[in-house]
Scaffold this motif. Structure first.
Motif, PDB file in Angstrom:
ATOM      1  N   ARG A 322     -23.769 -16.338  27.060  1.00  0.00           N
ATOM      2  CA  ARG A 322     -24.933 -15.497  26.719  1.00  0.00           C
ATOM      3  C   ARG A 322     -24.545 -14.029  26.707  1.00  0.00           C
ATOM      4  NH1 ARG A 322     -27.825 -12.657  30.014  1.00  0.00           N
ATOM      5  NH2 ARG A 322     -27.203 -13.850  31.870  1.00  0.00           N
ATOM      6  N   MET A 323     -23.837 -13.587  27.732  1.00  0.00           N
ATOM      7  CA  MET A 323     -23.492 -12.174  27.832  1.00  0.00           C
ATOM      8  C   MET A 323     -22.486 -11.742  26.756  1.00  0.00           C
ATOM      9  SD  MET A 323     -23.314 -11.543  31.972  1.00  0.00           S
ATOM     10  CE  MET A 323     -23.151  -9.750  31.778  1.00  0.00           C
ATOM     11  N   LEU A 324     -21.522 -12.605  26.454  1.00  0.00           N
ATOM     12  CA  LEU A 324     -20.555 -12.257  25.413  1.00  0.00           C
ATOM     13  C   LEU A 324     -21.219 -12.159  24.046  1.00  0.00           C
ATOM     14  CD1 LEU A 324     -17.482 -14.438  26.484  1.00  0.00           C
ATOM     15  CD2 LEU A 324     -17.596 -11.941  26.484  1.00  0.00           C
ATOM     16  N   ASN A 325     -22.130 -13.070  23.768  1.00  0.00           N
ATOM     17  CA  ASN A 325     -22.797 -13.055  22.464  1.00  0.00           C
ATOM     18  C   ASN A 325     -23.782 -11.901  22.318  1.00  0.00           C
ATOM     19  OD1 ASN A 325     -21.599 -15.175  20.970  1.00  0.00           O
ATOM     20  ND2 ASN A 325     -22.702 -16.690  22.195  1.00  0.00           N
ATOM     21  N   GLU A 326     -24.070 -11.195  23.408  1.00  0.00           N
ATOM     22  CA  GLU A 326     -24.915  -9.997  23.326  1.00  0.00           C
ATOM     23  C   GLU A 326     -24.129  -8.776  22.839  1.00  0.00           C
ATOM     24  OE1 GLU A 326     -26.483  -9.623  27.255  1.00  0.00           O
ATOM     25  OE2 GLU A 326     -27.968 -11.222  26.996  1.00  0.00           O
ATOM     26  N   ILE A 327     -22.786  -8.905  22.770  1.00  0.00           N
ATOM     27  CA  ILE A 327     -21.936  -7.800  22.317  1.00  0.00           C
ATOM     28  C   ILE A 327     -21.827  -7.861  20.800  1.00  0.00           C
ATOM     29  CG2 ILE A 327     -19.672  -6.718  22.481  1.00  0.00           C
ATOM     30  CD1 ILE A 327     -19.296  -8.210  25.167  1.00  0.00           C
ATOM     31  N   GLU A 328     -22.196  -6.796  20.130  1.00  0.00           N
ATOM     32  CA  GLU A 328     -22.099  -6.766  18.673  1.00  0.00           C
ATOM     33  C   GLU A 328     -20.636  -6.892  18.247  1.00  0.00           C
ATOM     34  OE1 GLU A 328     -23.423  -3.976  14.853  1.00  0.00           O
ATOM     35  OE2 GLU A 328     -23.988  -3.408  16.900  1.00  0.00           O
ATOM     36  N   GLY A 329     -20.370  -7.811  17.328  1.00  0.00           N
ATOM     37  CA  GLY A 329     -19.008  -8.040  16.860  1.00  0.00           C
ATOM     38  C   GLY A 329     -18.291  -9.158  17.573  1.00  0.00           C
TER      39      GLY A 329
END
Length: 415
Positions: A322-329
């Motif tokens: 979840r947290m990684l996919n919140e990072i654009e790119g």
């Protein structure tokens, strides 16, 4: 000699060559190198959070440790024992294999090794001749190609990406097959991606190998670490007709939090196991008797400890994705097994981050360590540049802090 084998410089006298071409070509383990650097920085006082090492952050269960303490006191463990492993441990491994995967084997089909790495190398060494090709799905664990080449074989990479959940198809495998293909490597759950093949997908690959008379080496070290609806499939249990050309590698490291105890094993046809045992008899002889006694307590015991670890890993898995996919790119598929996330960072490469423009995932990983004090392993180590591997086998608080640092740093990326 295979085309990929380094050739010695004939202009140099053999006596003047300091390191053999064969050994000189072996690359350092990237995952261990990242972990060592992170630990060195922490020892120097820097608050580095390491996502590099593939080992549980839990202690080895007490009953296993106690078995080792008792073994230390018993003089029979102070002596040489059979090179292929303690007979009672081999029997217990055979029983455990039937219990956990439904694959019935005899103790004579088991070789106890100094960890999974020795198991992998000795398995390849026992079945490969120079020039034999091994199909290696990528992303792959760093040790597979090195072991294949050290054994004289030629790794042939077949690349899968995030669009397929990092799983290769039979069509891809067939496109890579040549008259020199001898082995296909099958790893599920996977390191570094956490991919888990469905039973139908595993069966299709197994039947394809059977159709073409290929050997299969399957690494089952993460067999008990699957999440959600995913299930572990043991190929030789699913397809008994494959057993005569199938070698299984496993060990106690991941299931019982015993990475430092160094006990793995190979299961295979009796002639292959005999050959690998002969090799081990000259290379290392028996695995430490104390570690073998601890492994005996582990495999003969229940799976309560791994159930507790799996629950923690599952919670961390959902958090990190979840947290990684919140990072654009950043694009991170949800891993279904093991304890790794393998996000694509291709969209971040070439962007400006704190005055730098990393062009590769290796450069990005170095920037992350320097600027965020977070250690990750770049995809170059696993045959697929443009990705990062993060182990979520670390405490919840460190995980959240570490990924929060990534969010802050990578959130600054600009064109």
């Amino acid at each position: 000699m295979s085309a990929s084998t380094p050739q010695p410089d004939q202009s140099i006298r053999p006596a003047d060559r300091r390191v053999s071409a064969r050994i000189g070509a072996i690359a350092e383990s990237a995952t261990l190198a990242v972990d060592a650097k992170a630990k060195a920085l922490k020892a120097a006082g820097r608050p580095v959070i390491g996502f590099g090492a593939g080992e549980p952050d839990f202690p080895t269960p007490d009953y296993i440790v106690e078995a080792a303490v008792e073994a230390c006191r018993d003089p029979k463990n102070h002596r040489y024992t059979p090179a292929g492993g303690l007979p009672e441990l081999k029997e217990a491994i055979a029983a455990k294999t039937l219990r956990d995967s439904g694959y019935r084997v005899d103790a004579s089909q088991v070789l106890v090794t100094n960890g999974g790495k020795q198991a992998i190398y000795e398995a390849f060494a026992a079945i490969l001749d120079p020039g034999d090709e091994v199909i290696v799905p990528a992303p792959y664990w760093t040790t597979y190609p090195e072991s294949i080449q050290l054994a004289g074989g030629v790794p042939v990479e077949v690349v899968a990406d995030e669009t397929t959940g990092y799983k290769v198809s039979v069509e891809q495998l067939e496109a890579a097959r040549t008259e020199n293909t001898k082995v296909v490597l099958f790893v599920s759950p996977s390191n570094p991606t956490g991919a888990v093949y469905t039973e139908a997908e595993a069966e299709a690959i197994g039947r394809w190998a059977l159709e073409h008379g290929l050997w299969v080496l399957t690494d089952e070290i993460y067999e008990h670490l699957v999440y959600g609806d995913a299930t572990f499939t043991s190929l030789p249990a699913l397809l008994p007709e494959l057993a005569d050309k199938c070698v299984v590698v496993n060990g106690v490291a991941k299931t019982y939090a015993m990475t430092g105890w160094r006990v793995g094993w190979v299961i295979g046809p009796k002639d292959v196991i005999k050959a690998a045992t002969n090799l081990q008899s000259h290379a290392t002889s028996n695995v430490s008797n104390v570690a073998q006694r601890a492994a005996l307590a582990a495999v003969a015991g229940d799976l309560d400890a791994v159930a507790e670890m799996r629950e923690a890993f599952d919670r961390r898995r959902r958090t990190i994705v979840r947290m990684l996919n919140e990072i654009e790119g950043v694009v991170c598929p949800e891993p279904e097994g093991a304890f790794y996330a393998y996000p694509s960072v291709k969209a971040l490469l070439g962007k400006e981050i704190r005055g730098q423009r990393p062009q590769t995932s290796a450069e990005l990983a170095a920037l992350i360590l320097d600027e965020a004090e977070v250690a990750v392993v770049p995809g170059e180590a696993f045959g697929t540049p443009g990705y990062l591997r993060l182990s979520y086998a670390l405490g919840d608080a460190d995980l959240i802090e570490g990924v929060s640092r990534l969010q802050k740093l990578l959130g600054e990326a600009r064109d």
